[in-house]
Design an enzyme around this catalytic site. Structure first.
Site, PDB file in Angstrom:
ATOM      1  N   LEU A  61       2.300 -81.585 -27.005  1.00 27.72           N
ATOM      2  CA  LEU A  61       1.742 -83.085 -27.235  1.00 27.72           C
ATOM      3  C   LEU A  61       0.748 -83.083 -26.106  1.00 27.72           C
ATOM      4  CD1 LEU A  61       2.538 -86.339 -27.095  1.00 27.72           C
ATOM      5  CD2 LEU A  61       0.556 -86.240 -25.107  1.00 27.72           C
TER       6      LEU A  61
ATOM      7  N   HIS B  89       5.962 -80.961 -13.710  1.00 29.24           N
ATOM      8  CA  HIS B  89       4.533 -81.216 -13.650  1.00 29.24           C
ATOM      9  C   HIS B  89       4.019 -82.683 -13.412  1.00 29.24           C
ATOM     10  CE1 HIS B  89      -0.529 -80.246 -13.486  1.00 29.24           C
ATOM     11  NE2 HIS B  89       0.747 -78.955 -13.175  1.00 29.24           N
TER      12      HIS B  89
END
Length: 338
Positions: free
Chosen positions: A127, A231
């Site tokens: 994505l 992240h």
């Protein structure tokens, strides 16, 4: 502006390449390599072209398109059965408990073990949303449209599904986890290893990675701190996965240490709650904000729309009907936008 999700075509190579250059590394499913991206599109084309409803090793690439301008602003991917041609490796974080009677102490040590436990699962991944579009829920549309695609083609997906989240990457594009563990065995930095994996697959991991469990206490502080953390840009994605019913069960990515989230496919909320209905009318009078999809395989489309229940079906908002190219009496699949 109205956006829709559609199947990728052979003409999307340049769009994927331009987006791949914006990822900043650590994005295995979208490498900035034209040859790898062309192979990915060829594989997706073959998957969309196979009409049999049976489980096989396939990959589907979806694109986010501005209906008014035709611009492509994002992409996402589905993998039906991972680990069939290359081993699908993860680290499994476990604990070894030992007791010393003489010292009167119990020691608990965390260990990372190389595992292929998730082999055969389906995967949602790849994505990417253009930085200029990260508002208005388009990331949600990209992510959740995949579940409506699965619901529409359920026999082609496994009973377990996973999502790998990108781990901690430093300002220089390196990975503290890689540097503290695998980098010591491979003699290559994270960027080179990640790119090699994206293009050539995981086999080099099987050839060179130590097979014995690794005590996390022996890793650097930076590597230990990165274990199982997404992240910063992926925290919202992790929350979205949790909302769908995915959970982190101590599996992590072997490259950057990011969390691998898993769920039972039929328990994923968007799949479980999706409903099919006939469009009985199209108007502009409002309704429940929803994701609406139509079409099979290469004709699949998905967009945001307003849905109202009616006696024999649903009333769909006009902008959504236009984005999907549907009219009255057609069947659509819909789920609330929550």
């Amino acid at each position: 502006m109205t956006f829709r999700i559609r199947a990728a075509t052979d003409d999307d190579l340049q769009h994927l390449y331009e987006m791949a250059k914006l990822t900043g590394g650590g994005f295995t499913n979208l490498p900035p390599d034209r040859r790898a991206l062309r192979a990915k599109l060829d594989r997706s084309h073959a998957a969309f072209g196979r009409d049999e409803d049976s489980l096989s090793d396939e990959a589907f690439v979806l694109m986010l398109e501005n209906v008014e301008t035709g611009e492509v602003r994002g992409t996402s991917q589905l993998f039906t059965q991972v680990g069939q041609h290359h081993p699908f490796y993860s680290y499994r974080l476990g604990t070894l408990t030992q007791h010393s009677r003489e010292l009167g102490r119990t020691f608990r040590a965390e260990m990372l073990s190389l595992a292929t436990d998730l082999e055969g699962s389906s995967e949602v991944g790849g994505l990417f949303l253009h930085p200029g579009e990260r508002a208005g829920g388009l990331g949600l549309l990209l992510a959740r449209s995949r579940y409506l695609f699965i619901a529409s083609h359920r026999p082609r997906f496994a009973d377990r599904i996973l999502a790998e989240l990108r781990g901690i990457i430093d300002e220089a594009g390196g990975s503290p986890f890689w540097d503290g563990l695998a980098g010591r065995f491979f003699g290559m930095n994270f960027q080179d290893a990640d790119q090699f994996n994206a293009i050539n697959g995981h086999q080099f991991i099987a050839d060179l990675m130590p097979k014995h469990p690794i005590y996390t206490a022996m890793l650097s502080e930076g590597a230990r701190a990165a274990i199982g953390l997404p992240h910063p840009n992926g925290r919202a994605a992790m929350r979205m996965l949790e909302h769908e019913g995915f959970a982190y069960e101590n599996y992590l990515d072997i490259f950057d240490g990011g969390p691998t989230m898993t769920a039972r496919t039929d328990h994923v909320r968007s799949i479980r709650e999706a409903r099919t209905a006939r469009i009985v009318a199209i108007d502009r009078d409002g309704g429940v904000e929803s994701l609406v999809s139509v079409g099979r395989l290469g004709d699949f489309r998905c967009a945001f729309g307003l849905v109202r229940e009616a006696a024999d079906g649903i009333v769909l908002s006009a902008d959504c009907a236009r984005a999907l190219g549907v009219g009255e009496d057609e069947q659509v699949r819909h789920v609330g936008r929550w």
